[in-house]
Design an enzyme around this catalytic site. Structure first.
Site, PDB file in Angstrom:
ATOM      1  N   TRP A  86       0.869  -1.181   0.000  1.00  0.00           N
ATOM      2  CA  TRP A  86       0.000   0.000   0.000  1.00  0.00           C
ATOM      3  C   TRP A  86       0.908   1.233   0.000  1.00  0.00           C
ATOM      4  O   TRP A  86       1.820   1.341   0.828  1.00  0.00           O
ATOM      5  CB  TRP A  86      -0.893  -0.042   1.248  1.00  0.00           C
ATOM      6  CG  TRP A  86      -1.760   1.151   1.449  1.00  0.00           C
ATOM      7  CD1 TRP A  86      -2.590   1.714   0.530  1.00  0.00           C
ATOM      8  CD2 TRP A  86      -1.897   1.924   2.646  1.00  0.00           C
ATOM      9  NE1 TRP A  86      -3.246   2.789   1.084  1.00  0.00           N
ATOM     10  CE2 TRP A  86      -2.840   2.939   2.387  1.00  0.00           C
ATOM     11  CE3 TRP A  86      -1.330   1.859   3.921  1.00  0.00           C
ATOM     12  CZ2 TRP A  86      -3.220   3.876   3.341  1.00  0.00           C
ATOM     13  CZ3 TRP A  86      -1.702   2.782   4.870  1.00  0.00           C
ATOM     14  CH2 TRP A  86      -2.632   3.782   4.585  1.00  0.00           C
TER      15      TRP A  86
ATOM     16  N   LYS B 130     -13.097  -0.509   6.353  1.00  0.00           N
ATOM     17  CA  LYS B 130     -13.725  -1.390   5.353  1.00  0.00           C
ATOM     18  C   LYS B 130     -14.746  -2.330   5.980  1.00  0.00           C
ATOM     19  O   LYS B 130     -15.868  -2.437   5.494  1.00  0.00           O
ATOM     20  CB  LYS B 130     -12.676  -2.229   4.620  1.00  0.00           C
ATOM     21  CG  LYS B 130     -11.335  -1.586   4.454  1.00  0.00           C
ATOM     22  CD  LYS B 130     -11.330  -0.530   3.392  1.00  0.00           C
ATOM     23  CE  LYS B 130     -10.073   0.300   3.540  1.00  0.00           C
ATOM     24  NZ  LYS B 130      -9.608   0.901   2.346  1.00  0.00           N
TER      25      LYS B 130
ATOM     26  N   ASP C 281      -0.293  -5.122   9.525  1.00  0.00           N
ATOM     27  CA  ASP C 281      -1.292  -4.133   9.132  1.00  0.00           C
ATOM     28  C   ASP C 281      -2.559  -4.931   8.812  1.00  0.00           C
ATOM     29  O   ASP C 281      -2.593  -5.690   7.835  1.00  0.00           O
ATOM     30  CB  ASP C 281      -0.802  -3.362   7.897  1.00  0.00           C
ATOM     31  CG  ASP C 281      -1.797  -2.296   7.459  1.00  0.00           C
ATOM     32  OD1 ASP C 281      -2.903  -2.228   8.033  1.00  0.00           O
ATOM     33  OD2 ASP C 281      -1.472  -1.528   6.532  1.00  0.00           O
TER      34      ASP C 281
HETATM   35  N1  PGU Z   1      -3.537  -0.354   5.399  1.00  0.00           N
HETATM   36  C1  PGU Z   1      -3.879  -0.860   4.211  1.00  0.00           C
HETATM   37  C2  PGU Z   1      -3.216  -2.092   3.734  1.00  0.00           C
HETATM   38  C3  PGU Z   1      -4.868  -0.221   3.442  1.00  0.00           C
HETATM   39  O1  PGU Z   1      -5.201  -0.736   2.265  1.00  0.00           O
HETATM   40  C4  PGU Z   1      -5.463   0.964   3.913  1.00  0.00           C
HETATM   41  C5  PGU Z   1      -6.471   1.696   3.102  1.00  0.00           C
HETATM   42  C6  PGU Z   1      -5.083   1.419   5.177  1.00  0.00           C
HETATM   43  C7  PGU Z   1      -4.117   0.738   5.889  1.00  0.00           C
HETATM   44  C8  PGU Z   1      -5.638   2.636   5.817  1.00  0.00           C
HETATM   45  O2  PGU Z   1      -6.964   2.792   5.874  1.00  0.00           O
HETATM   46  P1  PGU Z   1      -7.649   3.709   6.959  1.00  0.00           P
HETATM   47  O3  PGU Z   1      -8.825   4.301   6.293  1.00  0.00           O
HETATM   48  O4  PGU Z   1      -6.655   4.716   7.421  1.00  0.00           O
HETATM   49  O5  PGU Z   1      -8.031   2.783   8.051  1.00  0.00           O
HETATM   50  N2  PGU Z   1      -6.295   1.687   1.728  1.00  0.00           N
HETATM   51  C9  PGU Z   1      -7.330   2.027   0.801  1.00  0.00           C
HETATM   52  C10 PGU Z   1      -8.015   3.354   1.096  1.00  0.00           C
HETATM   53  C11 PGU Z   1      -7.488   4.594   0.476  1.00  0.00           C
HETATM   54  C12 PGU Z   1      -6.161   4.991   1.054  1.00  0.00           C
HETATM   55  O6  PGU Z   1      -5.155   4.796   0.352  1.00  0.00           O
HETATM   56  O7  PGU Z   1      -6.121   5.480   2.202  1.00  0.00           O
HETATM   57  C13 PGU Z   1      -6.777   1.909  -0.606  1.00  0.00           C
HETATM   58  O8  PGU Z   1      -7.490   2.229  -1.554  1.00  0.00           O
HETATM   59  O9  PGU Z   1      -5.654   1.408  -0.769  1.00  0.00           O
END
Ligand code: PGU
Length: 473
Positions: free
Chosen positions: A194, A311, A275
């Site tokens: 990510w 999510k 994570d």
């Molecule tokens: N860790 C991972 C692996 C994730 O995919 C995401 C969110 C987070 C943490 C953090 O999400 P929080 O909303 O802070 O709990 N990833 C999504 C959302 C958009 C972003 O990049 O924040 C995504 O589309 O990859």
């Protein structure tokens, strides 16, 4: 750069000094011009004057003290939503950010969340500050969901849990802990991962490097590469692992592979750092999606886990999550928690209450908890259906003989298509399908009705655009 003018006029001397902002930013006190005998307004027709006692300050309109700050690039993930908004084409489709949509492509607020919110309204709950570590009932619930209420780490009070600003804020707090108490320690992150992981560790001034994870030849896990890189890392490194539904690849290790990962982490005295952003969302089962964390904690390892409710409860904007640090003793956990609070206090003081109460109310009420599980299964099920439909459409339309079945093996919100940057750009420019440039598609935002169109866009981009790059062999 526009000629920025800032004037300090001494009322006693009736003089003003004008200095270009860029010089001021460099910390110089060079005086650009000094005028006597005329009023500030006359000397600087563009200026507005405010008098603060003996010193009056003139700030020119249309120029900025922030002149030296350059434009930041759009965020590779959240920026996709901005590009989507700006696209005026009717066919446009937003498959960028990982946020669930209904079949009608609408955002979804879980029914169980609405029920919990109604309960909170009826009870007329107050808006007092939470303690620095967050809501006690939430912290208890979140650690128990993660490890299982009967887990010895919970029973022995060896987990330091602090409510965080969702997954991101919890990761950031953990990064601050690493920076302060493990100076020079390295965090190993998967390649790819990510995108925000790198930003988080960069901003926390924690060194990171990558371990191999994705194998473009098989569109699967490069398990040997992963093990070799974890082995080669300096002893005592933090190994960042996606608990389930790896983002962006959707490829997770098997239970047997997790055992081997645990072996090498233990051998090298590393500290696992999970994570967990998708518990219950990947498979539909909260327990199954926590298996990797539980497996490593059952070995008696000390470890860190960041959690998110964005999510699985659809609480994206409520910013609700937690950081858990499993320690070898209750005493160490108490001390770690005290330091996490100390780090949080100057950053944001204390976390928001609304999402914490929603989670605590749902998990604490057996009927609501069951409703949540059913809704989570429904969401996970819809994603699986759409994934299947996308695979069916691709297979039916593609006459080249390419095997698209890797899409069915991926789990979670995303599909990592293997499309290159240029091909991903073609998806957006020609087809108005907005995806991240690493070829990731947010399947959670896709409807069955759009699968055929998406398959056409993917096949055109894959077969007709660009030279084969990584992921295309
Ligand atoms: N860790 C991972 C692996 C994730 O995919 C995401 C969110 C987070 C943490 C953090 O999400 P929080 O909303 O802070 O709990 N990833 C999504 C959302 C958009 C972003 O990049 O924040 C995504 O589309 O990859």
């Amino acid at each position: 750069m526009a000629s920025a003018m800032l004037s300090f006029a001494s009322a006693a001397a009736s003089a003003s000094a004008s200095l270009p902002v860029h010089e001021n930013l460099k910390g110089k006190t060079k005086i650009g011009s000094v005028n006597f005998g005329s009023s500030v307004q006359e000397r600087n027709p563009f200026g507005k004057t405010k008098h603060f006692g003996r010193v009056s300050m003139t700030v020119a309109v249309n120029v900025s003290r922030f002149e030296g700050i350059t434009m930041a690039p759009p965020d590779p993930i959240l920026g996709v939503s901005e590009a989507f908004k700006a696209d005026t084409d009717e066919k446009k489709l937003n498959l960028g950010v990982g946020a669930y949509r209904t079949e009608e492509l609408q955002p979804y607020v879980l029914k169980v969340v609405k029920k919990a919110e109604n309960l909170m309204l009826e009870r007329g709950e107050n808006k007092e500050y939470l303690p620095i570590e967050g809501l006690a009932a939430f912290n208890k619930a979140t650690a128990e969901l993660l490890f299982g209420a009967e887990n010895p780490v919970i029973k022995q009070q060896r987990v330091a849990t602090v409510q965080g600003l969702s997954g991101t804020g919890s990761l950031r707090l953990a990064a601050a802990l690493i920076e302060r108490y493990f100076p020079g320690a390295k965090v190993l992150i998967s390649s790819p991962t990510w995108g925000n992981h790198k930003n988080i560790f960069n901003d926390a001034r924690v060194q990171w490097s990558e371990y191999r994870y994705y194998d473009p030849k098989t569109v699967g896990l490069d398990f040997d590469g992963m093990i070799a890189d974890i082995k080669a890392a300096p002893e005592g490194s933090f190994i960042l692992l996606h608990g389930c539904a790896h983002n962006p690849t959707g490829i997770d290790p098997t239970p047997e592979q997790w055992e081997k990962i645990a072996d090498v982490i233990q051998e090298k005295n590393h500290i696992p750092f999970f994570d967990v952003a998708y518990q219950g969302f990947a498979s539909g089962s909260l327990d199954a999606d926590a298996a990797s964390v539980r497996l490593l904690s059952a070995r008696g390892m000390e470890l860190l886990v960041a959690q998110s409710y964005s999510k699985n409860l659809g609480l994206y904007a409520e910013r609700i999550g937690a950081i858990n640090v499993v320690c070898s003793s209750a005493d160490a956990a108490t001390r770690v928690k005290s330091q996490l609070k100390r780090l949080a206090r100057p950053m944001y003081s204390n976390p928001p209450v609304h999402g914490a109460k929603i989670v605590a109310n749902i998990v604490g009420d057996p009927a609501l908890f069951n409703e949540w599980k059913a809704e989570m299964e429904m969401m996970a099920g819809r994603i699986k259906n759409v994934r299947q439909k996308l695979y069916d459409s691709l297979s039916a339309k593609d006459k080249s003989g390419k095997d698209w079945s890797f899409i069915l093996k991926q789990i979670g919100m995303f599909s990592f298509t293997g499309l290159s940057k240029t091909q991903s750009e073609n998806m957006t420019k020609k087809w108005h399908v907005h995806i991240t440039k690493d070829g990731r598609i947010s399947v959670a935002r896709l409807s069955s009705a759009k699968c055929e169109y998406l398959a056409d866009a993917i096949l055109d981009s894959y077969h007709n655009v660009g030279l084969p790059e990584i992921g295309q062999q």
